[in-house]
Write an enzyme that holds these catalytic residues in place. Structure first.
Site, PDB file in Angstrom:
ATOM      1  N   GLY A 101      32.283  33.779  31.383  1.00 22.15           N
ATOM      2  CA  GLY A 101      31.473  35.001  31.502  1.00 22.15           C
ATOM      3  C   GLY A 101      32.259  36.246  31.104  1.00 22.15           C
ATOM      4  O   GLY A 101      33.488  36.220  31.026  1.00 22.15           O
ATOM      5  N   GLY A 189      38.425  32.225  32.849  1.00 18.90           N
ATOM      6  CA  GLY A 189      38.462  31.963  34.286  1.00 18.90           C
ATOM      7  C   GLY A 189      38.989  30.589  34.640  1.00 18.90           C
ATOM      8  O   GLY A 189      39.695  29.945  33.842  1.00 18.90           O
ATOM      9  N   GLY A 191      37.547  27.687  34.881  1.00 20.69           N
ATOM     10  CA  GLY A 191      37.126  26.632  33.946  1.00 20.69           C
ATOM     11  C   GLY A 191      37.932  26.698  32.655  1.00 20.69           C
ATOM     12  O   GLY A 191      38.425  25.674  32.152  1.00 20.69           O
ATOM     13  N   THR A 218      38.563  36.777  35.576  1.00 19.63           N
ATOM     14  CA  THR A 218      37.467  36.402  36.462  1.00 19.63           C
ATOM     15  C   THR A 218      36.998  37.629  37.208  1.00 19.63           C
ATOM     16  O   THR A 218      37.758  38.211  37.985  1.00 19.63           O
ATOM     17  CB  THR A 218      37.892  35.344  37.503  1.00 19.63           C
ATOM     18  N   ASP A 220      34.911  37.588  39.439  1.00 17.89           N
ATOM     19  CA  ASP A 220      34.701  37.181  40.834  1.00 17.89           C
ATOM     20  C   ASP A 220      35.998  37.203  41.658  1.00 17.89           C
ATOM     21  O   ASP A 220      35.959  37.094  42.873  1.00 17.89           O
ATOM     22  CB  ASP A 220      34.118  35.765  40.905  1.00 17.89           C
ATOM     23  N   MET A 263      27.919  40.339  41.970  1.00 19.78           N
ATOM     24  CA  MET A 263      28.365  39.016  41.542  1.00 19.78           C
ATOM     25  C   MET A 263      29.318  38.402  42.548  1.00 19.78           C
ATOM     26  O   MET A 263      29.858  39.080  43.410  1.00 19.78           O
ATOM     27  CB  MET A 263      28.987  39.096  40.152  1.00 19.78           C
ATOM     28  N   ARG A 265      29.998  34.097  42.621  1.00 27.55           N
ATOM     29  CA  ARG A 265      29.292  32.811  42.674  1.00 27.55           C
ATOM     30  C   ARG A 265      29.702  32.015  43.914  1.00 27.55           C
ATOM     31  O   ARG A 265      28.884  31.505  44.640  1.00 27.55           O
ATOM     32  CB  ARG A 265      29.671  32.019  41.427  1.00 27.55           C
ATOM     33  N   ILE A 379      27.394  45.687  35.723  1.00 32.25           N
ATOM     34  CA  ILE A 379      28.759  45.859  36.225  1.00 32.25           C
ATOM     35  C   ILE A 379      29.753  45.099  35.348  1.00 32.25           C
ATOM     36  O   ILE A 379      30.853  45.567  35.062  1.00 32.25           O
ATOM     37  CB  ILE A 379      28.829  45.379  37.695  1.00 32.25           C
TER      38      ILE A 379
HETATM   39  N1  LIG Z   1      37.493  20.751  33.639  1.00 31.25           N
HETATM   40  C1  LIG Z   1      37.400  21.275  32.409  1.00 31.25           C
HETATM   41  N2  LIG Z   1      38.007  20.667  31.358  1.00 31.25           N
HETATM   42  C2  LIG Z   1      37.922  21.189  30.119  1.00 31.25           C
HETATM   43  N3  LIG Z   1      37.236  22.313  29.816  1.00 31.25           N
HETATM   44  C3  LIG Z   1      36.616  22.953  30.805  1.00 31.25           C
HETATM   45  C4  LIG Z   1      36.656  22.479  32.154  1.00 31.25           C
HETATM   46  N4  LIG Z   1      35.931  23.309  32.925  1.00 31.25           N
HETATM   47  C5  LIG Z   1      35.455  24.273  32.098  1.00 31.25           C
HETATM   48  N5  LIG Z   1      35.872  24.067  30.833  1.00 31.25           N
HETATM   49  C6  LIG Z   1      35.547  24.896  29.670  1.00 31.25           C
HETATM   50  O1  LIG Z   1      36.045  26.215  29.868  1.00 31.25           O
HETATM   51  C7  LIG Z   1      35.119  27.172  29.349  1.00 31.25           C
HETATM   52  C8  LIG Z   1      34.801  28.225  30.381  1.00 31.25           C
HETATM   53  O2  LIG Z   1      34.415  27.621  31.620  1.00 31.25           O
HETATM   54  P1  LIG Z   1      33.372  28.322  32.607  1.00 31.25           P
HETATM   55  O3  LIG Z   1      32.093  28.531  31.884  1.00 31.25           O
HETATM   56  O4  LIG Z   1      33.341  27.539  33.856  1.00 31.25           O
HETATM   57  O5  LIG Z   1      33.929  29.785  32.826  1.00 31.25           O
HETATM   58  P2  LIG Z   1      35.250  30.294  33.505  1.00 31.25           P
HETATM   59  O6  LIG Z   1      36.381  30.188  32.574  1.00 31.25           O
HETATM   60  O7  LIG Z   1      35.434  29.609  34.821  1.00 31.25           O
HETATM   61  O8  LIG Z   1      34.921  31.832  33.671  1.00 31.25           O
HETATM   62  P3  LIG Z   1      33.942  32.512  34.742  1.00 31.25           P
HETATM   63  O9  LIG Z   1      33.527  31.481  35.741  1.00 31.25           O
HETATM   64  O10 LIG Z   1      34.773  33.575  35.354  1.00 31.25           O
HETATM   65  O11 LIG Z   1      32.826  33.061  33.952  1.00 31.25           O
HETATM   66  C9  LIG Z   1      33.893  26.412  28.872  1.00 31.25           C
HETATM   67  O12 LIG Z   1      33.917  26.362  27.457  1.00 31.25           O
HETATM   68  C10 LIG Z   1      34.046  25.032  29.503  1.00 31.25           C
HETATM   69  O13 LIG Z   1      33.536  23.996  28.685  1.00 31.25           O
HETATM   70  O1  LIG Z   2      24.902  34.263  33.455  1.00 30.33           O
HETATM   71  P1  LIG Z   2      26.252  33.832  33.059  1.00 30.33           P
HETATM   72  O2  LIG Z   2      26.822  34.564  31.915  1.00 30.33           O
HETATM   73  O3  LIG Z   2      26.393  32.364  32.870  1.00 30.33           O
HETATM   74  O4  LIG Z   2      27.244  34.231  34.227  1.00 30.33           O
HETATM   75  C1  LIG Z   2      26.953  34.377  35.567  1.00 30.33           C
HETATM   76  C2  LIG Z   2      28.166  34.088  36.396  1.00 30.33           C
HETATM   77  O5  LIG Z   2      29.341  34.523  35.799  1.00 30.33           O
HETATM   78  C3  LIG Z   2      30.160  35.200  36.719  1.00 30.33           C
HETATM   79  O6  LIG Z   2      30.112  36.573  36.412  1.00 30.33           O
HETATM   80  C4  LIG Z   2      31.573  34.725  36.644  1.00 30.33           C
HETATM   81  O7  LIG Z   2      32.055  35.032  35.378  1.00 30.33           O
HETATM   82  C5  LIG Z   2      29.544  34.933  38.072  1.00 30.33           C
HETATM   83  O8  LIG Z   2      29.721  35.940  38.993  1.00 30.33           O
HETATM   84  C6  LIG Z   2      28.108  34.729  37.712  1.00 30.33           C
HETATM   85  O9  LIG Z   2      27.464  33.871  38.610  1.00 30.33           O
HETATM   86 MG   LIG Z   3      34.593  30.055  36.767  1.00 35.15          MG
END
Ligand SMILES: Nc1ncnc2c1ncn2[C@@H]1O[C@H](COP(=O)(O)OP(=O)(O)OP(=O)(O)O)[C@@H](O)[C@H]1O
Ligand SMILES: O=P(O)(O)OC[C@H]1O[C@](O)(CO)[C@@H](O)[C@@H]1O
Ligand SMILES: [Mg+2]
Length: 489
Positions: A101, A189, A191, A218, A220, A263, A265, A379
């Site tokens: 995100g 983040g 992930g 992140t 969050d 926000m 989650r 935000i």
């Molecule tokens: N366990 C995993 N192994 C490999 N790739 C992953 C894994 N978890 C998430 N990813 C990849 O990382 C990228 C971002 O993951 P995600 O959408 O969960 O957001 P994030 O990095 O946690 O950020 P946020 O939650 O703050 O928006 C995606 O392209 C997803 O496919």
């Molecule tokens: O709607 P999107 O872009 O998938 O993201 C929403 C989520 O992303 C976050 O902003 C984390 O990046 C969470 O607070 C929210 O739930």
């Molecule tokens: Mg995340």
């Protein structure tokens, strides 16, 4: 002194319980690598600065509050420039990707990586990956220069685009190899950092001289170990505008109620800090603190009391709060996920607003006016504020210093006010959450004067747990965390 290592982390043990959770280095798996003098040594701007280079032995403790007999505990490698680097400027081909995100400050981090590589290390080949992980194999790469990124920190979002899902380890590493990229900067983040760890493992399996470096992003604030994530301050500041609006609306009506959804989650950091910052909030609801509506000590009772005392009130609710109550009501609702596998939440802001309206509809002597404000994406989409811009700059510079020095498989992060290199698995093993038996939550409760919604059973559980009180204050309350995770599942 002993050392244990695996692909992800080198643990060095020293005297008096000293532990260094060190990050991997190219030399761990590629022998006889040439080294070069750090170009900063002959840069007039830095060479006059005493002790500009970080001592090889410098480490940063994870916990600064200690007792007389505490062991020295876990440390991380201190970030910063080293005397020797493992790349010559001309050989570097770096790329930057942003995933997950949006968050204020993404563009500042991109800008500062490009500028640091060029201005400090003379690196001119820097590329952007378009649209997150999937961009490695499905889009053309973008050339980034100090000139093209010069003004981007004034804009929200990410100039590179972002996405969820699409992490294909083999295709990504094939692309890195085919394009001769040897430094990969990954901003995202929890992930994203998990995805970075997988890429690093594959690169190591193929014995490639390629750095994988993460920068935690992140909004969050759910990434553990680090003090806080960039963009968080901006988010808290921006949330004030929504809270102010809710307050103005509420104040202007008889029994006015303003509800603001923020926000968060799985964790309520934005809601908690925005509440503490504002002072206009009467009730803050977060995922970590389960609440209930009806009966003694319930939410309706408190809302009624507050309206009688003050004539109006403001409620801030994190999007992940109360999800277990919604799930109970909609047991048959489809459980949906986004492309990365994150649970899609139901709109708790709308739900709680309706519940409050329904409750007061049965009380004709107490008519209310409720306004619901959902500023969540507004935000997230703003540019970062001044202090976040500084933070982004330091993170980016530290990350570039680490990569040039040959460190890999690390996330650059602030620990106790110091820039460090943290092994991926420490960043990805758990999520940061508000600990409701911690001092900060108690400060919030005393600021809003809201009920804690803790039932006797929860309090007894905490009292009876074996950890001493001081550990609760350090934010390590496993009993409550387990309870919270179970509630959120
Ligand atoms: N366990 C995993 N192994 C490999 N790739 C992953 C894994 N978890 C998430 N990813 C990849 O990382 C990228 C971002 O993951 P995600 O959408 O969960 O957001 P994030 O990095 O946690 O950020 P946020 O939650 O703050 O928006 C995606 O392209 C997803 O496919
Ligand atoms: O709607 P999107 O872009 O998938 O993201 C929403 C989520 O992303 C976050 O902003 C984390 O990046 C969470 O607070 C929210 O739930
Ligand atoms: Mg995340």
């Amino acid at each position: 002194m002993g050392t244990e290592s695996n692909y992800q982390m080198k643990v060095v043990k020293g005297d008096y319980g000293y532990i260094l959770e060190d990050v991997p280095h190219l030399s761990d798996y590629i022998p006889d690598l040439p080294t070069y003098d750090n170009p900063l040594r002959s840069n007039p701007a830095y060479s006059v600065v005493k002790q500009y280079f970080v001592d090889m032995d410098d480490t940063v403790p994870q916990k600064v509050v200690v007792h007389k007999d505490s062991p020295r505990g876990v440390h991380f490698r201190r970030a910063g420039p080293r005397q020797k680097v493992y790349f010559s400027s001309d050989d570097v081909r770096a790329c930057i990707v942003t995933c997950g995100g949006l968050c204020p400050g993404l563009n500042t981090v991109i800008r500062e990586i490009v500028h640091s590589l060029d201005y400090m290390y003379g690196v001119s080949k820097v590329f952007g990956i378009d649209g997150g992980y999937r961009g490695f194999y499905s889009k053309n790469i973008i050339t980034l220069t100090p000139k093209t990124v010069n003004d981007i920190h004034k804009r929200g979002g990410t100039i590179l685009g972002s996405s969820r899902g699409g992490h294909d380890k083999t295709k990504i590493v094939d692309c890195i190899q085919d394009r001769g990229i040897n430094q990969v900067y990954i901003i995202g983040g929890d992930g994203t950092q998990k995805g970075a760890a997988v890429i690093y493992e594959e690169i190591r399996r193929r014995d490639l001289k390629v750095i994988v470096a993460g920068i935690p992003k992140t909004i969050d604030n759910d990434i553990p170990v680090i003090d806080k994530s960039f963009g968080f301050d901006t988010a808290v500041e921006e949330a004030q505008r929504a809270i102010n609006a809710a307050h103005v609306e509420a104040e202007s009506a008889e029994n006015g109620i303003g509800v603001v959804k923020l926000m968060g989650r799985y964790c309520g950091f934005i809601a908690m800090y925005a509440t503490l910052a504002s002072r206009d909030v009467d009730l803050c609801l977060i995922p970590e603190s389960p609440f209930y509506l009806e009966g003694d000590g319930g939410l309706f009772e408190y809302v009624e009391k507050r309206l009688k005392e003050n004539g109006h009130m403001v409620i801030v609710i994190a999007e992940g709060a109360g999800q277990e109550l919604l799930a109970e009501e909609n047991a048959h609702a489809k459980k949906e996920q986004d492309a990365s596998g994150n649970k899609l939440l139901q709109d708790v802001g709308l739900w709680i607003s309706q519940k409050i309206r329904d409750h007061f509809a049965q009380k004709p002597n107490m008519p209310i006016t409720l306004k619901y404000i959902d500023p969540t994406y507004m935000i997230r989409a703003v540019p970062s504020n001044g202090s976040d811009n500084v933070y982004c700059t330091l993170l980016a510079q530290s990350c570039v210093h680490g990569a040039m020095a040959g460190y890999t498989g690390f996330t650059s992060g602030l620990v106790n006010g110091r820039q460090t290199y943290i092994p991926f698995n420490r960043i990805t093993e758990k999520q940061n959450m508000v600990v409701i038996t911690d001092r900060m939550w108690a400060r919030l409760l005393s600021s809003t004067n809201q009920p804690s919604f803790l039932r006797v059973k929860d309090i007894e559980e905490v009292k009876n747990e074996e950890h001493p009180q001081t550990q609760l204050l350090d934010g390590d309350n496993d009993v409550l965390k387990k309870h919270m995770y179970e509630t959120l599942k």
